[in-house]
Design a protein around this motif. Structure first.
Motif: not given
Length: 284
Positions: A1-21
């Protein structure tokens, strides 16, 4: 499990999408869960706040890795320390911190000083760590959208000072690699685009994408300060923005590295490519 802080911001949201994909288990930490509605299906959303230690421990429980992204400001050090304390308590093994270019350089902008205590805390945390220091984001040009749509010149407080402007998508891709590979443990990556660009350079490239000339107008730093104050920014942000503009104007952030290419195995995206992909933002 990877926890992303700032998950809805410019960088955080892209990191979430990349990891989920890529099939990773992802937990998005947010202050307002409603803002997470655009995140991919299957991403776990947890409400937490950097000022609430108990919520941070809850957010970190069961996570092995944390992407530490805290909003810029004088509070960065407190928020970084609070998250690291919670991460250790929850048994997290690795942290990747998003910092800023020039951190630790006494001649650099104040934003680097905001991040320095957090970087030091990450290094001494006992966790595996990676630090990412991006340069100025290409997406900062979105601030010009209203002026460009109105046919007005782009205000320029940095003169001919150039920076290694980086596409935020490259920052997110590097972060995703660092979060999922031990190859970057113990490394500090300074992330820039492939070329040095001034505000007039970016305006010219954006103009070519839009098919018309985009002018710039010099903005004296005192006038820049007045505009920021009038916009309601806190004094700490105003002075940091002005000192940062002064630094860029004198060439203090004229840095290009190959770290993006070394991590991703391809060249960093150009500003022109970013402008093409975001053309609609400037045409209405």
């Amino acid at each position: 499990m990877i926890l992303i802080t700032g998950a809805t911001g410019t960088i955080g949201s892209d990191v979430v999408r990349l990891l989920a994909a890529s099939g990773e288990q992802v937990r998005a930490m947010v202050r307002t869960p409603a803002k997470a509605a655009t995140l991919p299906a299957g991403v776990e959303v947890v409400r937490a706040d950097f000022t609430d230690p108990t919520s941070l421990v809850t957010a970190a429980e069961g996570a092995t890795t944390v992407f530490l992204l805290t909003a810029p400001g004088p509070q960065v050090a407190r928020h970084d320390t609070a998250m690291l304390t919670a991460a250790r308590s929850a048994g997290v093994r690795k942290v990747v911190k998003l910092s800023a270019i020039g951190t630790g350089d006494t001649s650099a902008a104040e934003v680097g000083n905001w991040h320095l205590p957090g970087e030091q805390a990450v290094r001494s945390s006992g966790l595996a760590w990676t630090v990412l220091r991006p340069s100025s984001f290409a997406s900062n040009a979105l601030r010009w959208a209203d002026a460009i749509r109105a046919g007005a010149p782009v205000p320029n407080p940095t003169g001919t000072g150039a920076q290694g402007v980086i596409d935020p998508r490259d920052v997110a891709e590097v972060a995703a690699r660092a979060l999922t590979s031990a190859d970057h443990d113990g490394h500090v990556h300074t992330l820039t685009g492939p070329e040095l660009l001034s505000v007039p350079d970016m305006a010219a490239q954006l103009g070519r994408v839009l098919g018309r000339a985009i002018d710039t107008v010099d903005l004296p730093l005192e006038r820049y300060r007045e505009q920021l104050v009038a916009a309601g920014l806190a004094p700490a942000f105003v002075e940091t923005a002005v000192s940062g503009a002064r630094l860029v104007a004198r060439g203090g952030n004229a840095v290009v590295t190959g770290d993006v290419e070394r991590v991703l195995g391809r060249p960093a995206r150009t500003f022109a490519a970013w402008a093409q992909d975001h053309r609609a933002a400037f045409t209405g």
